[in-house]
Design an enzyme around this catalytic site. Structure first.
Site, short mmCIF file in Angstrom:
data_model
loop_
_atom_site.label_atom_id
_atom_site.label_comp_id
_atom_site.label_asym_id
_atom_site.label_seq_id
_atom_site.Cartn_x
_atom_site.Cartn_y
_atom_site.Cartn_z
N CYS A 1 0.71 -1.12 0.09
CA CYS A 1 0.01 -0.21 -0.14
C CYS A 1 0.89 1.81 -0.22
CB CYS A 1 -0.68 -0.45 1.18
SG CYS A 1 -1.90 -1.31 0.90
N HIS B 1 -3.32 6.82 3.41
CA HIS B 1 -1.90 5.94 4.30
C HIS B 1 -0.18 6.18 4.22
CE1 HIS B 1 -1.45 1.24 4.66
NE2 HIS B 1 -0.49 1.72 5.81
#
Length: 525
Positions: free
Chosen positions: A84, A139
């Site tokens: 991610c 993120h």
């Protein structure tokens, strides 16, 4: 300090029932028709074979398949990493993790994020007069100046990290199943090692937590509503805009959808794909009805499917990494096998991007940054080097093959985080380190070093099943060039202005709207 206070103050001003920073949407429309708008949609953990236009077995992506027929589909498109945070950092900087400093994921308790000396795509376009927004998963750091409102985004609505990194009251489907957030004064029910913490997953609007825990069942529809509102407001203003939509789908936990038209009889994963496709369709419809002629829409994914989630993971299509599966482990997310980084990708821009074209150009998420900057008539940041290139010629159907070389970093399966252990050279792919991620059966392949790299011919062997014979003429012809391009990029990185991310952790930075309530509960706004 004064600037920081001003940003915090402005981020909370409310317009028309939802929060926006004090962005002057009403500046003169002199830029209308001159600079294009950009909508970048990033799916999470979506496999190459999850797109019906790629893989006939998939029947749940009608809107995306229609977009493919109305635009350009890329079949050799790659994430810049196989997990991610590194993949997202590369999208927003055009630089590999060894340059931008992000080589592994950030945690709930992470103090840092994408290094502050790295310039994001949003910051470049903001300086060029664009209104910028992000809907969805960030993120890349949530504490202090790492928050998206301080990284070039005028508007933010979404979650600060993956939605399996905090509990909810609507836990959805995971493997293994995870419990809901604890209630009242009751003890924790989080007994599974693979489950999230008991701190509830927050939903942000700009700097404010507006819901904790977030309702996963309604999150997709909220994203669609906020995205369409942003497009409408920006298009009405006459200012060009950048909208980055980072979806929660298809990462686990898969939500229990609340959409009334949700089909029956599909698998849990198929129902999730359908919901994601519906969300994308709503955003595309809004573009088509407001700013169709001057908006470039780019859809892709951050990495391949998370195979350890078994039936809740997606499809890699033909890119099965068979050499690795024989050793054990998964050749998907976290690995440098094709299933880990080859992702679906579509480009749509009526009148500019040719219709119903399948491109075999070798492209990367890294290319989004320099391509968008060029189309926006902006300038790349000075004093640093980029791994992505402007691929406008490919997008507009002119003759250009894309990259000759790509480098795939370790994303957690084997080797040092961020290390460029795999080299793509035209049709060939060379592995200096191999290893599988955790598979559905719990196995992980052994980490193996290859002084003489395994080299596969992807045109003849999409499954990466049988490497070339080391003593053969084809291997001997390719090996020197593989060594040269790898040595060249490592030297280039050594000479570059590189960054280092702060991966320090401190529980005090955990997002919490009410520390006096169990799980940090607060009322939805």
């Amino acid at each position: 300090m004064g600037w920081l206070f001003l940003k915090v103050l402005l981020a909370g001003v409310s317009f028309s029932g939802f929060l926006y920073p004090l962005v002057d949407f009403c500046i003169s429309g002199k830029t209308r028709g001159q600079k294009p708008n950009f909508v970048i949609i990033l799916a999470d953990d979506m496999g190459w074979g999850d797109l019906g236009a790629n893989w006939a077995e998939t029947k749940d992506t009608a809107n995306l398949d229609k977009m493919a027929s109305e635009g350009m589909r890329f079949v050799d498109f790659h994430a810049a990493a196989s997990t991610c945070s590194p993949s997202r950092a590369s999208l927003l900087t055009g630089r590999l993790g060894l340059r931008n400093g992000v080589t592994r994921n950030f945690a709930v308790t992470s103090v840092g994020g994408l290094p502050l000396n790295e310039t994001t795509l949003a910051e470049v376009l903001q300086q060029a007069g664009y209104v910028t927004g992000i809907i969805g998963k960030w993120h890349l750091g949530h504490h202090g100046s790492y928050h998206p409102n301080f990284r070039g985004f005028d508007y933010y609505f979404g979650i600060p990290y993956s939605h399996d990194m905090g509990c909810t009251d609507t836990p959805g489907y995971n493997h293994p199943p995870c419990p809901a957030c604890p209630q009242g004064d009751g003890p924790s029910r989080n007994l599974q090692r693979d489950c999230y913490t008991d701190v509830a997953l927050p939903l942000y609007e700009n700097l404010n937590i507006v819901e904790q825990p977030v309702n996963l069942s309604s999150l997709a529809q909220k994203y669609a509503e906020k995205a369409t509102q942003f497009i409408q407001r920006a298009s009405t203003s006459g200012r060009p805009f950048l909208l980055y939509v980072a979806l929660a789908h298809m990462h686990v936990p898969l939500p229990v959808t609340q959409l009334p038209a949700a089909p029956r009889g599909r698998s849990l994963y198929g129902a999730g794909l359908w919901e994601m496709d519906s969300l994308v369709g709503q955003i595309k419809d809004k573009v088509d009805h407001t700013v169709k002629e001057n908006t470039f829409l780019w859809f892709t994914g951050d990495n391949g499917p998370w195979a350890q989630k078994c039936e809740l993971a997606g499809s890699v299509g033909p890119f099965t990494g068979f050499w690795q599966t024989r050793q054990g482990g998964s050749p998907a997310k976290q690995t440098t096998w094709e299933g880990g980084h080859r992702v679906p990708a579509l480009a749509y821009w009526p009148g500019r991007v040719p219709v119903n074209v399948t491109s075999t150009a070798l492209l990367s998420v890294l290319d989004i940054f320099p391509t968008v900057v060029a189309l926006a008539q902006a300038s790349l940041p000075q004093g640093r080097r980029f791994d992505g290139v402007d691929v406008s010629e490919v997008l507009f159907g002119r003759s250009q093959p894309g990259h000759r070389v790509l480098f795939h970093p370790n994303s957690g399966a084997a080797g040092e985080f961020g290390a460029l252990q795999t080299v793509r050279l035209e049709r060939y792919k060379a592995f200096y380190i191999t290893g599988g991620a955790r598979a559905c059966d719990g196995s992980t392949g052994p980490e193996l070093q290859h002084k003489f790299p395994l080299i596969f011919n992807l045109e003849d062997d999409t499954a990466e099943a049988v490497p070339l014979e080391r003593g053969g003429a084809e291997y001997q012809a390719v090996l020197p060039e593989v060594r040269k391009v790898l040595a060249d990029v490592l030297q280039d990185i050594a000479n570059d202005n590189i960054s280092s991310a702060d991966y320090t952790q401190d529980p005090s930075v955990t997002p919490c709207c009410n520390p006096y309530q169990i799980a940090c509960r607060c009322q939805a706004a």
